[in-house]
Design a protein around this motif. Structure first.
Motif, PDB file in Angstrom:
ATOM      1  N   GLU A 157       0.813  -1.211   0.000  1.00 15.72           N
ATOM      2  CA  GLU A 157       0.000   0.000   0.000  1.00 15.72           C
ATOM      3  C   GLU A 157       0.849   1.266   0.000  1.00 15.72           C
ATOM      4  O   GLU A 157       1.930   1.305   0.593  1.00 15.72           O
ATOM      5  CB  GLU A 157      -0.901   0.042   1.238  1.00 15.72           C
ATOM      6  N   ILE A 158       0.318   2.305  -0.627  1.00 13.97           N
ATOM      7  CA  ILE A 158       0.998   3.594  -0.575  1.00 13.97           C
ATOM      8  C   ILE A 158       0.866   4.180   0.830  1.00 13.97           C
ATOM      9  O   ILE A 158      -0.001   3.793   1.613  1.00 13.97           O
ATOM     10  CB  ILE A 158       0.422   4.583  -1.608  1.00 13.97           C
ATOM     11  N   THR A 159       1.732   5.126   1.134  1.00 13.83           N
ATOM     12  CA  THR A 159       1.743   5.782   2.441  1.00 13.83           C
ATOM     13  C   THR A 159       0.960   7.090   2.377  1.00 13.83           C
ATOM     14  O   THR A 159       0.549   7.544   1.303  1.00 13.83           O
ATOM     15  CB  THR A 159       3.185   6.088   2.859  1.00 13.83           C
ATOM     16  N   LYS A 160       0.790   7.706   3.529  1.00  7.58           N
ATOM     17  CA  LYS A 160       0.156   9.025   3.566  1.00  7.58           C
ATOM     18  C   LYS A 160       1.004  10.050   2.814  1.00  7.58           C
ATOM     19  O   LYS A 160       0.479  10.972   2.194  1.00  7.58           O
ATOM     20  CB  LYS A 160      -0.063   9.466   5.019  1.00  7.58           C
ATOM     21  N   ALA A 201       4.183  -9.961  17.757  1.00  8.63           N
ATOM     22  CA  ALA A 201       3.888  -8.543  17.945  1.00  8.63           C
ATOM     23  C   ALA A 201       2.781  -8.124  16.984  1.00  8.63           C
ATOM     24  O   ALA A 201       2.752  -8.547  15.825  1.00  8.63           O
ATOM     25  CB  ALA A 201       5.138  -7.698  17.716  1.00  8.63           C
ATOM     26  N   LEU A 202       1.894  -7.257  17.477  1.00  8.13           N
ATOM     27  CA  LEU A 202       0.726  -6.818  16.716  1.00  8.13           C
ATOM     28  C   LEU A 202       0.704  -5.307  16.571  1.00  8.13           C
ATOM     29  O   LEU A 202       1.078  -4.576  17.489  1.00  8.13           O
ATOM     30  CB  LEU A 202      -0.560  -7.211  17.443  1.00  8.13           C
ATOM     31  N   ALA A 203       0.212  -4.859  15.417  1.00  3.85           N
ATOM     32  CA  ALA A 203      -0.162  -3.450  15.233  1.00  3.85           C
ATOM     33  C   ALA A 203      -1.666  -3.441  14.993  1.00  3.85           C
ATOM     34  O   ALA A 203      -2.160  -4.170  14.127  1.00  3.85           O
ATOM     35  CB  ALA A 203       0.571  -2.834  14.054  1.00  3.85           C
ATOM     36  N   THR A 204      -2.378  -2.630  15.743  1.00  2.00           N
ATOM     37  CA  THR A 204      -3.833  -2.608  15.630  1.00  2.00           C
ATOM     38  C   THR A 204      -4.353  -1.250  16.072  1.00  2.00           C
ATOM     39  O   THR A 204      -3.763  -0.611  16.954  1.00  2.00           O
ATOM     40  CB  THR A 204      -4.442  -3.750  16.475  1.00  2.00           C
ATOM     41  N   PRO A 205      -5.419  -0.753  15.459  1.00  2.00           N
ATOM     42  CA  PRO A 205      -5.899   0.593  15.797  1.00  2.00           C
ATOM     43  C   PRO A 205      -6.411   0.718  17.222  1.00  2.00           C
ATOM     44  O   PRO A 205      -6.779  -0.268  17.869  1.00  2.00           O
ATOM     45  CB  PRO A 205      -7.037   0.822  14.797  1.00  2.00           C
ATOM     46  N   ARG A 239      -0.567   0.320  19.241  1.00  2.00           N
ATOM     47  CA  ARG A 239      -1.869   0.907  18.938  1.00  2.00           C
ATOM     48  C   ARG A 239      -1.678   2.098  17.998  1.00  2.00           C
ATOM     49  O   ARG A 239      -0.826   2.956  18.223  1.00  2.00           O
ATOM     50  CB  ARG A 239      -2.561   1.364  20.222  1.00  2.00           C
ATOM     51  N   THR A 240      -2.494   2.153  16.946  1.00  5.27           N
ATOM     52  CA  THR A 240      -2.322   3.164  15.910  1.00  5.27           C
ATOM     53  C   THR A 240      -3.618   3.945  15.684  1.00  5.27           C
ATOM     54  O   THR A 240      -4.670   3.602  16.223  1.00  5.27           O
ATOM     55  CB  THR A 240      -1.933   2.508  14.571  1.00  5.27           C
ATOM     56  N   LYS A 241      -3.532   4.953  14.839  1.00 12.45           N
ATOM     57  CA  LYS A 241      -4.732   5.604  14.325  1.00 12.45           C
ATOM     58  C   LYS A 241      -5.479   4.605  13.441  1.00 12.45           C
ATOM     59  O   LYS A 241      -4.925   3.598  13.011  1.00 12.45           O
ATOM     60  CB  LYS A 241      -4.376   6.854  13.527  1.00 12.45           C
ATOM     61  N   ILE A 242      -6.747   4.895  13.156  1.00 10.70           N
ATOM     62  CA  ILE A 242      -7.565   4.002  12.348  1.00 10.70           C
ATOM     63  C   ILE A 242      -7.261   4.202  10.865  1.00 10.70           C
ATOM     64  O   ILE A 242      -7.182   5.331  10.384  1.00 10.70           O
ATOM     65  CB  ILE A 242      -9.052   4.252  12.628  1.00 10.70           C
ATOM     66  N   ILE A 299       0.011  -0.289   8.809  1.00 10.76           N
ATOM     67  CA  ILE A 299       1.193  -0.713   8.057  1.00 10.76           C
ATOM     68  C   ILE A 299       2.446  -0.012   8.550  1.00 10.76           C
ATOM     69  O   ILE A 299       3.517  -0.623   8.676  1.00 10.76           O
ATOM     70  CB  ILE A 299       0.977  -0.472   6.553  1.00 10.76           C
ATOM     71  N   ALA A 300       2.334   1.272   8.862  1.00  3.44           N
ATOM     72  CA  ALA A 300       3.483   1.991   9.428  1.00  3.44           C
ATOM     73  C   ALA A 300       3.907   1.359  10.750  1.00  3.44           C
ATOM     74  O   ALA A 300       5.112   1.228  11.033  1.00  3.44           O
ATOM     75  CB  ALA A 300       3.130   3.465   9.625  1.00  3.44           C
ATOM     76  N   GLY A 301       2.929   0.945  11.557  1.00  8.74           N
ATOM     77  CA  GLY A 301       3.244   0.258  12.810  1.00  8.74           C
ATOM     78  C   GLY A 301       3.912  -1.086  12.568  1.00  8.74           C
ATOM     79  O   GLY A 301       4.852  -1.466  13.282  1.00  8.74           O
ATOM     80  N   LEU A 302       3.449  -1.806  11.554  1.00  8.75           N
ATOM     81  CA  LEU A 302       4.048  -3.104  11.227  1.00  8.75           C
ATOM     82  C   LEU A 302       5.508  -2.951  10.819  1.00  8.75           C
ATOM     83  O   LEU A 302       6.357  -3.778  11.183  1.00  8.75           O
ATOM     84  CB  LEU A 302       3.262  -3.764  10.088  1.00  8.75           C
ATOM     85  N   GLU A 303       5.799  -1.915  10.053  1.00  8.94           N
ATOM     86  CA  GLU A 303       7.174  -1.703   9.593  1.00  8.94           C
ATOM     87  C   GLU A 303       8.124  -1.497  10.761  1.00  8.94           C
ATOM     88  O   GLU A 303       9.262  -1.978  10.752  1.00  8.94           O
ATOM     89  CB  GLU A 303       7.214  -0.515   8.635  1.00  8.94           C
ATOM     90  N   VAL A 304       7.655  -0.810  11.782  1.00  6.55           N
ATOM     91  CA  VAL A 304       8.474  -0.606  12.984  1.00  6.55           C
ATOM     92  C   VAL A 304       8.662  -1.920  13.726  1.00  6.55           C
ATOM     93  O   VAL A 304       9.781  -2.268  14.151  1.00  6.55           O
ATOM     94  CB  VAL A 304       7.817   0.443  13.908  1.00  6.55           C
ATOM     95  N   LEU A 305       7.585  -2.692  13.879  1.00 10.77           N
ATOM     96  CA  LEU A 305       7.658  -3.946  14.631  1.00 10.77           C
ATOM     97  C   LEU A 305       8.538  -4.977  13.952  1.00 10.77           C
ATOM     98  O   LEU A 305       9.211  -5.772  14.621  1.00 10.77           O
ATOM     99  CB  LEU A 305       6.244  -4.509  14.825  1.00 10.77           C
ATOM    100  N   CYS A 306       8.546  -4.984  12.618  1.00 15.22           N
ATOM    101  CA  CYS A 306       9.336  -5.977  11.874  1.00 15.22           C
ATOM    102  C   CYS A 306      10.834  -5.816  12.091  1.00 15.22           C
ATOM    103  O   CYS A 306      11.610  -6.750  11.836  1.00 15.22           O
ATOM    104  CB  CYS A 306       9.009  -5.906  10.388  1.00 15.22           C
TER     105      CYS A 306
END
Length: 472
Positions: A124-127, A277-281, A299-302, A308-315
């Motif tokens: 996916e594209i980013t903001k 590890a999980l990324a979830t809103p 925990r992220t924004k919705i 996906i940005a959270g996942l990149e950090v966790l990976c």
């Protein structure tokens, strides 16, 4: 005229996942402008020859794909068209081919609206990409209606998606099980049955519709709740499966016809896959933390771009990483091993994998037993339609600034222990209840999420809150 002017004048904006707007605003020129802008951003970084395109079953989607194809041709870019398939099927195939793609879909929103989802070759594209697409000044030539081409449908994306979701499982995984598929107008309705049958299930197809049905997995209608109970009983089903319009948000019922909340489905899937590890809103059920199953929960924004940005950090720190949203869309960020077999990553919302993971356990336990094994936290959600975004923002701001004055008027008497403004306003009360208000990122709607110790309490919180807001 350049793309930025055409897009700005259209009034179409990026929401939580893709650009969304009225079908009447997605003119031929606007669709072409978005495609040209997206491709022009990518061409600054790479030699771009091909972009994949697919659509959902909305009446407007094919013409939008035709316009995209003409726009890309202005840049000498070939369109590979995969017809009506789920968004994750297009995304997975494109990632394997290292090819960008555009999905024409409005997801779950009504048929008079539509949208575009954009993917780089890696996901996916980013903001930041969204901003670049809106700002780039790429020339767009006029496109007469008669220039719209007939698009030839390619089939390999569909088959690759089926293989991805079956190759890690034994062909008898669902042997002896009856699985219903509520097809309605889902983009994946012509392949889900094949997936379940490849795993040994007896499939019962139900509710196919020739008109578009806007299924919202976060606000399932009373009619669809009753359909599930009736169908499960009538056809003696072990489970019932469905999705939203573009097949990236799942609905899965238990053996009693009770639809699972999306975040509960995601939590159970992550438990079975032994996710570290999980990324979830922030809107997802706090049973995730209370379960004690994960080394870290981000925990992220919705919205999938934030997950996906959270996942990149966790990976960078953990080996087995995934994420999911309250709508049930599951994002697998790393390879996982199940029964000694590899499931390939797909870091974008997917509906079918979490359903298969739970169904694969049916020879050991039932879905309701899996749900009952989790901490007793229950969520509910609904929305007020045709509620202007500025009204939602004004209401949320006023409550945050004057909770002692406004909350009693909305029926809240318990003391507030926390107010989280990560995304909208999420209020935690001393009695353990939670209420979360935010404007939808996809339509003019005010969404309300609630969490409590029982289903009835959560449902009543949502109903009472929205009723009182409408009376303001």
């Amino acid at each position: 005229m350049d793309s930025s002017v055409i897009i700005e004048q259209s009034g179409i904006e990026f929401g939580t996942s893709g650009a969304r707007g009225l079908v009447s605003d997605f003119t031929i020129e606007v669709c072409a402008a978005f495609a040209i802008a997206f491709a022009s951003v990518l061409k600054k970084e790479q030699d771009l020859k091909t972009i994949a395109v697919a659509i959902d079953n909305r009446p407007s989607s094919y013409k939008m794909a035709q316009a995209i194809s003409v726009g890309l041709k202005q840049l000498d870019i070939e369109t590979k068209f995969y017809g009506v398939i789920p968004t994750p099927a297009l995304a997975f195939h494109s990632m394997q081919q290292e090819m960008p793609c555009i999905m024409v879909t409005g997801s779950h929103i009504p048929f008079d609206r539509n949208g575009l989802k954009f993917y780089r070759s890696g996901g996916e594209i980013t903001k930041a990409d969204e901003t670049a697409i809106l700002k780039i000044k790429a020339p767009v030539l006029p496109i007469p209606l008669e220039l719209l081409p007939e698009l030839k449908i390619l089939l390999d994306a569909k088959q690759i998606y089926i293989t991805r979701n079956t190759e890690a499982f034994d062909k008898k995984t669902l042997s002896g099980k009856r699985i219903g598929i509520y097809e309605h107008s889902s983009a994946g309705r012509d392949l889900y049955g094949e997936i379940f049958e490849n795993l040994g299930a007896e499939v019962v197809t139900l509710g196919r519709s020739d008109s578009f049905v806007p299924i919202d997995t976060e606000a399932v209608s009373d009619a669809d709740k009753q359909k599930a109970k009736d169908w499960v009983k009538e056809y003696k089903l072990d489970a019932l499966f469905s999705t939203d319009g573009d097949g990236d948000r799942p609905l899965l019922s238990d053996e009693n016809g009770e639809w699972l909340r999306g975040d509960i489905l995601g939590l159970l899937c992550s438990k079975i896959l032994k996710i570290e590890a999980l990324a979830t809103p922030v809107s997802c059920n706090t049973a995730i933390e209370k379960s004690g199953l994960f080394k870290h929960i981000e925990r992220t924004k919705i919205g999938s771009p934030y997950v996906i940005a959270g996942l990149e950090v966790l990976c960078k720190k953990y080996s087995v990483v995934a994420g999911f949203e309250a709508n049930g869309g599951y994002l697998l960020a790393s390879e996982v091993t199940l029964n000694g077999k590899i499931i390939k990553p797909l870091p974008t919302r997917d509906a079918i994998l979490p359903a298969i993971i739970l169904l694969s356990q049916l020879n050991v336990t039932s879905i309701s037993e899996m749900v009952n094994s989790l901490p007793s936290r229950f969520a509910s959600s609904d929305r007020i339609k045709d509620y202007a975004i500025h009204k939602s923002l004004d209401l949320i701001r006023d409550i945050a600034q004057h909770p002692e004055r406004l909350l009693p008027g909305l029926g809240f008497e318990a003391d507030v222990i926390d107010m989280d403004e990560t995304d909208g306003l999420r209020i935690s009360f001393v009695d353990g209840t939670i209420v979360h208000l935010r404007p939808s990122g996809n339509a003019p709607e005010l969404r309300c999420y609630a969490e409590a110790s029982t289903v009835a309490k959560a449902d009543n919180l949502v109903l009472n809150t929205l009723t009182r807001i409408e009376e303001l």
